[in-house]
Design a protein around this motif. Sequence first.
Motif, PDB file in Angstrom:
ATOM      1  N   GLY A 333       1.485  29.884  54.107  1.00  0.00           N
ATOM      2  CA  GLY A 333       2.010  31.182  53.704  1.00  0.00           C
ATOM      3  C   GLY A 333       3.397  31.442  54.265  1.00  0.00           C
ATOM      4  O   GLY A 333       4.299  31.908  53.557  1.00  0.00           O
ATOM      5  N   ALA A 334       3.584  31.115  55.541  1.00  0.00           N
ATOM      6  CA  ALA A 334       4.904  31.285  56.153  1.00  0.00           C
ATOM      7  C   ALA A 334       5.938  30.412  55.454  1.00  0.00           C
ATOM      8  O   ALA A 334       7.079  30.836  55.210  1.00  0.00           O
ATOM      9  N   GLY A 335       5.546  29.201  55.089  1.00  0.00           N
ATOM     10  CA  GLY A 335       6.467  28.305  54.403  1.00  0.00           C
ATOM     11  C   GLY A 335       6.894  28.827  53.047  1.00  0.00           C
ATOM     12  O   GLY A 335       8.040  28.624  52.632  1.00  0.00           O
ATOM     13  N   MET A 336       5.995  29.508  52.360  1.00  0.00           N
ATOM     14  CA  MET A 336       6.341  30.076  51.050  1.00  0.00           C
ATOM     15  C   MET A 336       7.465  31.101  51.185  1.00  0.00           C
ATOM     16  O   MET A 336       8.422  31.101  50.401  1.00  0.00           O
ATOM     17  N   PHE A 337       7.360  31.981  52.182  1.00  0.00           N
ATOM     18  CA  PHE A 337       8.382  33.011  52.343  1.00  0.00           C
ATOM     19  C   PHE A 337       9.706  32.425  52.833  1.00  0.00           C
ATOM     20  O   PHE A 337      10.789  32.864  52.423  1.00  0.00           O
ATOM     21  N   VAL A 338       9.643  31.434  53.719  1.00  0.00           N
ATOM     22  CA  VAL A 338      10.870  30.807  54.200  1.00  0.00           C
ATOM     23  C   VAL A 338      11.630  30.151  53.044  1.00  0.00           C
ATOM     24  O   VAL A 338      12.872  30.179  52.981  1.00  0.00           O
ATOM     25  N   THR A 339      10.893  29.576  52.098  1.00  0.00           N
ATOM     26  CA  THR A 339      11.530  28.885  50.978  1.00  0.00           C
ATOM     27  C   THR A 339      12.326  29.841  50.097  1.00  0.00           C
ATOM     28  O   THR A 339      13.314  29.432  49.459  1.00  0.00           O
ATOM     29  N   VAL A 340      11.924  31.104  50.037  1.00  0.00           N
ATOM     30  CA  VAL A 340      12.709  32.093  49.289  1.00  0.00           C
ATOM     31  C   VAL A 340      14.152  32.103  49.794  1.00  0.00           C
ATOM     32  O   VAL A 340      15.115  32.172  49.016  1.00  0.00           O
ATOM     33  N   LEU A 341      14.305  31.980  51.110  1.00  0.00           N
ATOM     34  CA  LEU A 341      15.640  32.040  51.707  1.00  0.00           C
ATOM     35  C   LEU A 341      16.507  30.867  51.270  1.00  0.00           C
ATOM     36  O   LEU A 341      17.734  30.984  51.226  1.00  0.00           O
ATOM     37  N   SER A 342      15.891  29.733  50.949  1.00  0.00           N
ATOM     38  CA  SER A 342      16.688  28.571  50.542  1.00  0.00           C
ATOM     39  C   SER A 342      17.451  28.856  49.255  1.00  0.00           C
ATOM     40  O   SER A 342      18.613  28.460  49.105  1.00  0.00           O
ATOM     41  N   PHE A 343      16.818  29.542  48.317  1.00  0.00           N
ATOM     42  CA  PHE A 343      17.518  29.823  47.063  1.00  0.00           C
ATOM     43  C   PHE A 343      18.399  31.059  47.155  1.00  0.00           C
ATOM     44  O   PHE A 343      19.349  31.196  46.375  1.00  0.00           O
ATOM     45  N   VAL A 344      18.128  31.938  48.114  1.00  0.00           N
ATOM     46  CA  VAL A 344      19.090  33.002  48.392  1.00  0.00           C
ATOM     47  C   VAL A 344      20.383  32.382  48.917  1.00  0.00           C
ATOM     48  O   VAL A 344      21.489  32.760  48.501  1.00  0.00           O
ATOM     49  N   GLN A 364      26.039  24.099  52.187  1.00  0.00           N
ATOM     50  CA  GLN A 364      24.680  23.834  51.704  1.00  0.00           C
ATOM     51  C   GLN A 364      23.678  23.612  52.831  1.00  0.00           C
ATOM     52  O   GLN A 364      22.464  23.580  52.578  1.00  0.00           O
ATOM     53  N   VAL A 365      24.159  23.489  54.061  1.00  0.00           N
ATOM     54  CA  VAL A 365      23.249  23.217  55.182  1.00  0.00           C
ATOM     55  C   VAL A 365      22.146  24.268  55.295  1.00  0.00           C
ATOM     56  O   VAL A 365      20.966  23.924  55.456  1.00  0.00           O
ATOM     57  N   PRO A 366      22.456  25.585  55.238  1.00  0.00           N
ATOM     58  CA  PRO A 366      21.360  26.567  55.362  1.00  0.00           C
ATOM     59  C   PRO A 366      20.271  26.410  54.307  1.00  0.00           C
ATOM     60  O   PRO A 366      19.081  26.521  54.614  1.00  0.00           O
ATOM     61  N   GLN A 367      20.656  26.145  53.046  1.00  0.00           N
ATOM     62  CA  GLN A 367      19.619  26.034  52.023  1.00  0.00           C
ATOM     63  C   GLN A 367      18.744  24.808  52.267  1.00  0.00           C
ATOM     64  O   GLN A 367      17.521  24.840  52.034  1.00  0.00           O
ATOM     65  N   TYR A 368      19.340  23.715  52.766  1.00  0.00           N
ATOM     66  CA  TYR A 368      18.534  22.547  53.113  1.00  0.00           C
ATOM     67  C   TYR A 368      17.639  22.813  54.322  1.00  0.00           C
ATOM     68  O   TYR A 368      16.492  22.342  54.381  1.00  0.00           O
ATOM     69  N   LEU A 369      18.130  23.566  55.293  1.00  0.00           N
ATOM     70  CA  LEU A 369      17.316  23.881  56.464  1.00  0.00           C
ATOM     71  C   LEU A 369      16.109  24.720  56.071  1.00  0.00           C
ATOM     72  O   LEU A 369      14.973  24.426  56.467  1.00  0.00           O
ATOM     73  N   PHE A 370      16.328  25.746  55.269  1.00  0.00           N
ATOM     74  CA  PHE A 370      15.221  26.619  54.873  1.00  0.00           C
ATOM     75  C   PHE A 370      14.186  25.881  54.013  1.00  0.00           C
ATOM     76  O   PHE A 370      12.985  26.044  54.203  1.00  0.00           O
ATOM     77  N   VAL A 371      14.650  25.064  53.070  1.00  0.00           N
ATOM     78  CA  VAL A 371      13.691  24.366  52.220  1.00  0.00           C
ATOM     79  C   VAL A 371      12.939  23.304  53.017  1.00  0.00           C
ATOM     80  O   VAL A 371      11.758  23.017  52.748  1.00  0.00           O
ATOM     81  N   SER A 372      13.577  22.732  54.046  1.00  0.00           N
ATOM     82  CA  SER A 372      12.901  21.750  54.903  1.00  0.00           C
ATOM     83  C   SER A 372      11.854  22.422  55.780  1.00  0.00           C
ATOM     84  O   SER A 372      10.763  21.867  55.999  1.00  0.00           O
ATOM     85  N   MET A 373      12.170  23.605  56.291  1.00  0.00           N
ATOM     86  CA  MET A 373      11.171  24.366  57.037  1.00  0.00           C
ATOM     87  C   MET A 373       9.963  24.687  56.140  1.00  0.00           C
ATOM     88  O   MET A 373       8.811  24.550  56.545  1.00  0.00           O
ATOM     89  N   GLY A 374      10.260  25.095  54.905  1.00  0.00           N
ATOM     90  CA  GLY A 374       9.175  25.356  53.971  1.00  0.00           C
ATOM     91  C   GLY A 374       8.344  24.121  53.699  1.00  0.00           C
ATOM     92  O   GLY A 374       7.111  24.178  53.627  1.00  0.00           O
ATOM     93  N   GLU A 375       8.995  22.973  53.583  1.00  0.00           N
ATOM     94  CA  GLU A 375       8.276  21.727  53.323  1.00  0.00           C
ATOM     95  C   GLU A 375       7.330  21.371  54.460  1.00  0.00           C
ATOM     96  O   GLU A 375       6.175  20.978  54.231  1.00  0.00           O
ATOM     97  N   VAL A 376       7.807  21.480  55.696  1.00  0.00           N
ATOM     98  CA  VAL A 376       6.965  21.155  56.850  1.00  0.00           C
ATOM     99  C   VAL A 376       5.766  22.099  56.914  1.00  0.00           C
ATOM    100  O   VAL A 376       4.631  21.676  57.185  1.00  0.00           O
ATOM    101  N   LEU A 377       6.002  23.367  56.656  1.00  0.00           N
ATOM    102  CA  LEU A 377       4.922  24.350  56.741  1.00  0.00           C
ATOM    103  C   LEU A 377       3.944  24.242  55.575  1.00  0.00           C
ATOM    104  O   LEU A 377       2.738  24.431  55.759  1.00  0.00           O
ATOM    105  N   VAL A 378       4.451  23.924  54.391  1.00  0.00           N
ATOM    106  CA  VAL A 378       3.584  23.888  53.206  1.00  0.00           C
ATOM    107  C   VAL A 378       3.040  22.488  52.951  1.00  0.00           C
ATOM    108  O   VAL A 378       1.829  22.266  52.938  1.00  0.00           O
ATOM    109  N   SER A 379       3.926  21.526  52.756  1.00  0.00           N
ATOM    110  CA  SER A 379       3.507  20.225  52.261  1.00  0.00           C
ATOM    111  C   SER A 379       2.809  19.380  53.323  1.00  0.00           C
ATOM    112  O   SER A 379       1.786  18.749  53.043  1.00  0.00           O
ATOM    113  N   VAL A 380       3.344  19.339  54.527  1.00  0.00           N
ATOM    114  CA  VAL A 380       2.695  18.565  55.591  1.00  0.00           C
ATOM    115  C   VAL A 380       1.308  19.129  55.852  1.00  0.00           C
ATOM    116  O   VAL A 380       0.321  18.392  55.974  1.00  0.00           O
TER     117      VAL A 380
END
Length: 462
Positions: A333-344, A364-380
């Motif tokens: 759930g936390a990863g889902m919300f963090v991923t919103v920030l990547s596209f913002v 582009q570094v912030p968008q990669y950081l946010f989507v990577s945080m989302g990946e670790v929280l969601v996909s892993v």
Amino acid sequence: MAEPSAIDRPQRFPPQIKFLAWNEACERFSYYGVTSVLTIHMVRNLLLRESSAEAAYHLFGTAVYLTPLLGAWVADRFWGRYRTVFWLSFAYVLGHATIAAFESPAGLFAGLALIAVGAGGIKPCAAAFVGDQFTRENRGLLKKVYDLYYWMINLGSTVGTLAIPLLLDRVGPRVAFGLPGLAMAVALLVFWLGRRRYRYLAPSGPRPHGFLAVVRDALAARGAPAAPGAGLLSRAATRHPPEAIAGARAVLGVCGIFAPIVGFWALFFQYGSSWVLQAERMDREVLGLHLASSQVSFLNSIFVMALIPLFAGGLYPWLERRGVQVTALRKMGAGMFVTVLSFVAAWLVEHALEAGIPVSVAWQVPQYLFVSMGEVLVSVTALEFAYTQAPPTMKSTIMGLWYFAIGLGNFVTALVSAANRFHGTAYFAFFAWLMLGCALWYVAVARRYRGADWPVAGEEAA
């Protein structure tokens, strides 16, 4: 001096895990090496329109993540996980060879089709086969082994994402697509070398009480009364045993969790399409180095490899010590919300580009950081969640459903790209709002979810 008891002895991964980990690293090098240059190759060398290239990229991703449903079914019912991975890996190798040998749209699409077939066997079975190597005594290491497994995925993808774009620019498509094929052949060899050490679980064979049979009979008996509080599946209780009903209910519960996560995947894989095309319009000189636009996505793998140990060894224990229960559902759930920030963040970059402001690719570094945080929280987290929440005879199938959700996410993005209705900032804003809606949907579903504690599968296996 007395020998330490089995209880006192520190637990270690089964020795065969190293074969599976390196197999995954080599396979991910081959896959991400190809996908890192796929969009650029179609635009520059095959002269496709950007919107068409983006749609083709995500349709390939759709195929790669939908075929695991068939591969999982074959593995669970007939071949077993080892044979399914082994034999379908040959299709994967042949797909790479086809792309390298035939530098044309027809050769590219034929090769991608073969890779999708190979992925159908590997994706749902490889991750489940890792879990099969553990018994009741060392089951507590599952969380750690999937952290390692995902770390190796990103090791392979980092090297592939850095190396293959350079080869495409400096040597050409034949070598750029041929080297990933060689890496896939090495992955197959490493997997085969561990064959005498693996723990094998036998396939179930045809199952009269399988998931589809239970659902079919429950729907056919829709006129019959359901047991109070037991749900509609209880209507099939006259034809199926209680454990079959419980297994089908578990599958539906997991599907409910996976459904909103489709939105996450609709955003995630755009680091290989819309984000690459965005980087193409940016200043890519960083610290005296000139980066290819398709190389920038290596940031995702670097961030993931750093964040996995940081979260597992630092953030999660810190939260637990402060009384916050860190569950799989909460992490996703936390990863889902963090991923919103990547596209913002991607929207802000696009806004600057449209305003004519010179923009460094470092933006582009912030968008990669946010989507990577989302990946670790969601996909892993989802790898462990999918394995532990699956009935013993349906481990590959549940993994296949997880990859099906990934495929649907790619399909959503392919449809949006093919429709070509959103451009520039409107495109990134659309996906940010989509992600926020899916995150809220996920929270509503997760609150009602009741987890299952299934016994370890195949304790009788050799």
